[in-house]
Design a protein around this motif. Structure first.
Motif, PDB file in Angstrom:
ATOM      1  N   SER A 100      35.599  45.042  50.615  1.00 37.13           N
ATOM      2  CA  SER A 100      35.234  45.462  49.298  1.00 37.13           C
ATOM      3  C   SER A 100      34.243  46.565  49.149  1.00 37.13           C
ATOM      4  CB  SER A 100      35.031  44.367  48.261  1.00 37.13           C
ATOM      5  OG  SER A 100      34.319  44.875  47.234  1.00 37.13           O
ATOM      6  N   SER A 135      35.552  45.213  44.513  1.00 39.18           N
ATOM      7  CA  SER A 135      36.130  46.566  44.411  1.00 39.18           C
ATOM      8  C   SER A 135      36.902  47.249  45.645  1.00 39.18           C
ATOM      9  CB  SER A 135      34.947  47.580  43.852  1.00 39.18           C
ATOM     10  OG  SER A 135      35.297  48.804  43.782  1.00 39.18           O
ATOM     11  N   GLU A 155      43.732  51.053  43.303  1.00 44.79           N
ATOM     12  CA  GLU A 155      42.365  50.313  43.360  1.00 44.79           C
ATOM     13  C   GLU A 155      42.526  49.056  42.461  1.00 44.79           C
ATOM     14  OE1 GLU A 155      39.305  52.777  41.580  1.00 44.79           O
ATOM     15  OE2 GLU A 155      39.657  54.403  43.050  1.00 44.79           O
ATOM     16  N   ASP A 159      35.521  42.348  37.969  1.00 46.35           N
ATOM     17  CA  ASP A 159      33.958  42.352  37.801  1.00 46.35           C
ATOM     18  C   ASP A 159      33.694  41.631  36.421  1.00 46.35           C
ATOM     19  OD1 ASP A 159      31.392  43.511  37.837  1.00 46.35           O
ATOM     20  OD2 ASP A 159      31.494  45.350  36.779  1.00 46.35           O
TER      21      ASP A 159
END
Length: 422
Positions: A100, A135, A155, A159
């Protein structure tokens, strides 16, 4: 209960300004709960339910601030997690090692302690309770038929951040201190690149790529400290479940149409002070993730977003914390700590756990305080969390593929703070 002068309310103004920055923060230690909430607490491994250090101590036990005078504490943690996964013979997520991005998060904290004329205190605090973040870039994925991304949606990641704002009333009566802290929680959440799960969602339009959404809720934190002797203190703290408003933009992801409640927890511990210069701390905490279905329900529970539907499969977490604080001189205090947390992620849920690989277990911390003058001191701490790995079978929305997924995570962080007494 009137304060001695109205200028004492300057501190809460600072807290309001600090709170504005907190929703951009994220952390993950014991599951997704923070290890500690200020440099002094982190320096002893997050221990201290039976010990009072500063105005931020109320975040661990509301009773702790009953013996703290008029004081303001501000702090900032630089938190750096390393997380990712390795796929072996996978047929859904990419094979090989994928890490990530986004490996730095600032985590501020603030607290202000205000004595009242009746001997009690009121404490204002704002701090990040925890969070989780991943991410992943739009990496090549041979299992996507020409597409990219961990889950074939470009992507990807999530979060989640949590802000707690509390007002504590605390008082010491003889050997007993108590505190009660009504607390407002604010959550922010975003998910990306999860379109591959549309077939098992009750609402694919509210599953992924909808930007940030927010939820709020109220909870109660209470605590006691009792001096068993002049050297030994018992502490107890508990937090209720926070029934949060729904994430409407992600009603097709979280169980119950967007529910993501904050689970309850309980902590008990001892503080032993063999001399006036030394404190030894022992805490036990249990976090009841099982009371938050969006976190606890296994992937096999049913459709995403449905009542009783799929979640991350997290189990309850038990944490043991050990800490020591040594006042080496009137101007210098040193701290050391260790915490061991059970890993909440089971082998059967590692595929969905790619989004939230909160699998770390051991935490090593050091820190201290330097008195600058009669009113001001600087607090600091460092923590290191070695890598932990959890392995399990790769699971797709249609079932197992025969491949395996290994989740991994490690962390480092540094904290600094300023405390002023009045």
């Amino acid at each position: 209960m009137f304060v001695k002068d109205q200028t004492r309310f300057a501190g809460p103004v600072v807290l309001c300004l600090m709170a504005g920055a907190l929703p951009q923060t994220a952390s993950a230690t014991e599951g997704y709960f923070a290890l500690g909430y200020g440099p002094a607490q982190r320096g002893v491994g997050g221990a201290g339910v039976a010990y009072s250090q500063d105005a931020m101590s109320g975040a661990i036990n509301p009773a702790s601030v009953a013996t703290v005078g008029r004081e303001m504490s501000l702090g900032l943690q630089a938190f750096s997690p390393s997380r990712g996964f390795t796929g072996d013979s996978t047929g859904f997520v990419p094979s090989g090692t994928i890490d990530s991005g986004k490996s730095f998060f600032p985590v501020p904290n603030a607290a202000y302690n205000l004595p009242l004329s009746n001997g009690a205190v009121v404490n204002f605090a704002a701090y990040g309770n925890g969070g989780m973040n991943t991410s992943y870039d739009a990496v090549p994925n041979a299992n996507c038929g020409g597409g990219t991304g961990v889950f074939c949606g470009g992507e990807s990641g999530v979060d989640l951040t949590q802000l707690f704002v509390s007002v504590t009333y605390a008082q010491k009566l003889g050997r007993l201190s108590y505190g009660i802290a009504p607390t407002l929680a604010v959550q922010a959440f975003e998910a990306k690149g999860l379109a591959a799960f549309s077939g098992i969602s009750v609402d694919p339009t509210a599953l992924t790529d909808n930007g940030y959404d927010y939820s709020t809720g109220l909870g109660l934190r209470v605590g006691l400290q009792y001096e068993l002797s002049d050297q030994l203190t018992l502490g107890l703290s508990a937090q209720t479940k926070f029934n949060m408003s729904e994430f409407d933009k992600y009603a097709g992801l979280f169980e119950g149409g967007g529910d993501f409640d904050i689970p309850p927890s309980v902590t008990i511990g001892l503080a032993y002070q063999p001399t006036s210069d030394l404190a030894l701390l022992l805490d036990y905490q249990k976090i009841f993730y099982s009371d938050a279905p969006a976190v606890a329900n296994p992937m096999s529970s049913g459709a995403l977003g449905a009542d009783g539907g799929a979640g991350f499969g997290w189990e309850d977490v038990e944490v043991i914390r050990l800490g020591a604080e040594w006042k080496a001189s009137p101007d210098m205090t040193w701290r050391v700590g260790y915490a061991h947390a059970a890993n909440p992620v089971g082998a059967d849920d590692v595929t969905f756990g790619i989004l939230a690989p909160g699998v770390v277990e051991d935490h090593f911390t050091v820190g201290g305080s330097r008195q600058i003058n009669a009113r001001d001191r600087i607090d600091f701490s460092l923590s290191y969390v070695p890598e932990n790995t959890v392995s399990g079978p790769e699971m797709t929305p249609l079932g197992p593929t025969g491949g395996t997924v290994d989740l991994n995570m490690s962390q480092i962080s540094a904290s600094i703070g300023w405390t002023r007494t009045f």
